[in-house]
Motif scaffolding. Structure first.
Motif, PDB file in Angstrom:
ATOM      1  N   TYR A  38       0.829  -1.203   0.000  1.00  0.00           N
ATOM      2  CA  TYR A  38       0.000   0.000   0.000  1.00  0.00           C
ATOM      3  C   TYR A  38       0.865   1.255   0.000  1.00  0.00           C
ATOM      4  O   TYR A  38       0.606   2.196  -0.752  1.00  0.00           O
ATOM      5  CB  TYR A  38      -0.941   0.034   1.206  1.00  0.00           C
ATOM      6  N   ALA A  39       1.881   1.276   0.844  1.00  0.00           N
ATOM      7  CA  ALA A  39       2.742   2.460   0.931  1.00  0.00           C
ATOM      8  C   ALA A  39       3.403   2.752  -0.414  1.00  0.00           C
ATOM      9  O   ALA A  39       3.397   3.891  -0.886  1.00  0.00           O
ATOM     10  CB  ALA A  39       3.802   2.262   2.020  1.00  0.00           C
ATOM     11  N   PHE A  40       3.941   1.728  -1.039  1.00  0.00           N
ATOM     12  CA  PHE A  40       4.628   1.960  -2.310  1.00  0.00           C
ATOM     13  C   PHE A  40       3.634   2.306  -3.416  1.00  0.00           C
ATOM     14  O   PHE A  40       3.912   3.175  -4.255  1.00  0.00           O
ATOM     15  CB  PHE A  40       5.479   0.749  -2.703  1.00  0.00           C
ATOM     16  N   HIS A  41       2.476   1.695  -3.407  1.00  0.00           N
ATOM     17  CA  HIS A  41       1.443   1.996  -4.400  1.00  0.00           C
ATOM     18  C   HIS A  41       1.008   3.462  -4.298  1.00  0.00           C
ATOM     19  O   HIS A  41       0.947   4.174  -5.311  1.00  0.00           O
ATOM     20  CB  HIS A  41       0.238   1.062  -4.216  1.00  0.00           C
ATOM     21  N   ILE A  42       0.731   3.911  -3.076  1.00  0.00           N
ATOM     22  CA  ILE A  42       0.294   5.296  -2.879  1.00  0.00           C
ATOM     23  C   ILE A  42       1.413   6.255  -3.266  1.00  0.00           C
ATOM     24  O   ILE A  42       1.178   7.268  -3.932  1.00  0.00           O
ATOM     25  CB  ILE A  42      -0.163   5.528  -1.425  1.00  0.00           C
ATOM     26  N   GLN A  51      11.983   5.841  -6.412  1.00  0.00           N
ATOM     27  CA  GLN A  51      12.816   4.640  -6.424  1.00  0.00           C
ATOM     28  C   GLN A  51      13.285   4.368  -5.000  1.00  0.00           C
ATOM     29  O   GLN A  51      13.375   5.277  -4.188  1.00  0.00           O
ATOM     30  CB  GLN A  51      14.044   4.851  -7.309  1.00  0.00           C
ATOM     31  N   TYR A  52      13.580   3.102  -4.733  1.00  0.00           N
ATOM     32  CA  TYR A  52      14.159   2.763  -3.434  1.00  0.00           C
ATOM     33  C   TYR A  52      15.312   1.804  -3.637  1.00  0.00           C
ATOM     34  O   TYR A  52      15.414   1.117  -4.653  1.00  0.00           O
ATOM     35  CB  TYR A  52      13.119   2.176  -2.468  1.00  0.00           C
ATOM     36  N   VAL A 115       8.756   1.248   4.313  1.00  0.00           N
ATOM     37  CA  VAL A 115       7.584   2.030   4.723  1.00  0.00           C
ATOM     38  C   VAL A 115       8.010   3.179   5.633  1.00  0.00           C
ATOM     39  O   VAL A 115       7.534   4.313   5.492  1.00  0.00           O
ATOM     40  CB  VAL A 115       6.538   1.128   5.420  1.00  0.00           C
ATOM     41  N   LYS A 116       8.941   2.914   6.544  1.00  0.00           N
ATOM     42  CA  LYS A 116       9.436   3.958   7.441  1.00  0.00           C
ATOM     43  C   LYS A 116      10.110   5.072   6.643  1.00  0.00           C
ATOM     44  O   LYS A 116       9.911   6.257   6.924  1.00  0.00           O
ATOM     45  CB  LYS A 116      10.427   3.337   8.422  1.00  0.00           C
ATOM     46  N   THR A 117      10.874   4.706   5.631  1.00  0.00           N
ATOM     47  CA  THR A 117      11.577   5.711   4.836  1.00  0.00           C
ATOM     48  C   THR A 117      10.595   6.506   3.985  1.00  0.00           C
ATOM     49  O   THR A 117      10.734   7.728   3.839  1.00  0.00           O
ATOM     50  CB  THR A 117      12.663   5.049   3.970  1.00  0.00           C
ATOM     51  N   ILE A 118       9.584   5.851   3.439  1.00  0.00           N
ATOM     52  CA  ILE A 118       8.533   6.566   2.708  1.00  0.00           C
ATOM     53  C   ILE A 118       7.841   7.548   3.660  1.00  0.00           C
ATOM     54  O   ILE A 118       7.538   8.679   3.287  1.00  0.00           O
ATOM     55  CB  ILE A 118       7.528   5.579   2.071  1.00  0.00           C
ATOM     56  N   ALA A 119       7.618   7.126   4.911  1.00  0.00           N
ATOM     57  CA  ALA A 119       6.982   8.004   5.900  1.00  0.00           C
ATOM     58  C   ALA A 119       7.809   9.261   6.140  1.00  0.00           C
ATOM     59  O   ALA A 119       7.256  10.331   6.419  1.00  0.00           O
ATOM     60  CB  ALA A 119       6.762   7.256   7.214  1.00  0.00           C
ATOM     61  N   MET A 120       9.115   9.160   6.012  1.00  0.00           N
ATOM     62  CA  MET A 120       9.958  10.346   6.199  1.00  0.00           C
ATOM     63  C   MET A 120       9.747  11.361   5.076  1.00  0.00           C
ATOM     64  O   MET A 120      10.098  12.526   5.220  1.00  0.00           O
ATOM     65  CB  MET A 120      11.431   9.950   6.289  1.00  0.00           C
ATOM     66  N   HIS A 121       9.137  10.936   3.975  1.00  0.00           N
ATOM     67  CA  HIS A 121       8.731  11.868   2.914  1.00  0.00           C
ATOM     68  C   HIS A 121       7.330  12.427   3.204  1.00  0.00           C
ATOM     69  O   HIS A 121       6.860  13.301   2.491  1.00  0.00           O
ATOM     70  CB  HIS A 121       8.718  11.168   1.556  1.00  0.00           C
TER      71      HIS A 121
END
Length: 171
Positions: A38-42, A51-52, A115-121
């Motif tokens: 879900y995190a990457f899709h959103i 990219q990760y 997911v944690k790193t995406i959250a930092m965005h």
């Protein structure tokens, strides 16, 4: 040179921090999680160029492992680390009852770190403020008195102010 069409950290934050992820969360062990698909899709719905990449695992003397992830959106990157933990949020070490971290433990932690790193965005960072998450301790409760920063320590040789005395009048 930065591409003028690439988003800035501010634009990324303003976009992702406004996304309500509640319908995509799940409860485990009394905590609320946003799963990596879900995190990457959103993230990619808003920033398809995202990219990760995972860095080298950090292996500690006790046999525990910390994984690292970097998420980049154009020229904007955030990097985070996360220890490999059990379901009680304790680091898995070589002396843990289940033994040292397995490849499955490390793989699962990498995706949690994503997911944690995406959250930092900005996406889903608010989940850390609920249910006793790390940010909940730092945020004031509704109606609480504002917190003021402590006065800095005086430099060596600088006179120390008596905090109980009223300020001296200006001369």
């Amino acid at each position: 040179m930065a591409d003028i069409n690439e988003p800035t950290h501010k634009e990324i934050w303003e976009t992702l921090s406004r996304v309500n992820v509640n319908e995509f969360t799940e409860e485990k062990y009394g905590l609320t999680f946003l799963s990596w698909p879900y995190a990457f899709h959103i993230l990619c719905e808003h920033f398809p160029q995202a990219q990760y990449r995972f860095g080298e695992n950090e292996i500690h003397p006790d046999g525990s492992v910390t994984v690292h992830c970097k998420v980049s959106i154009g020229d904007c990157s955030r990097t985070m680390g996360l220890p490999v933990m059990d379901n009680r949020m304790n680091a898995i070490t070589s002396s843990s009852s289940s033994g040292p971290p397995t490849s499955r433990d490390i793989s699962d932690t990498k995706m949690r770190c994503l997911v944690k790193t995406i959250a930092m965005h900005g996406l889903g960072l608010s989940l850390w403020t609920r249910h006793g998450g790390p940010l909940s301790e730092a945020l004031p409760e509704a109606g609480a008195e504002p917190v003021t920063a402590p006065e800095p320590e005086p430099a060596v040789g600088e006179p120390v102010k008596d905090k109980a005395s009223p300020p001296a009048p200006d001369s």
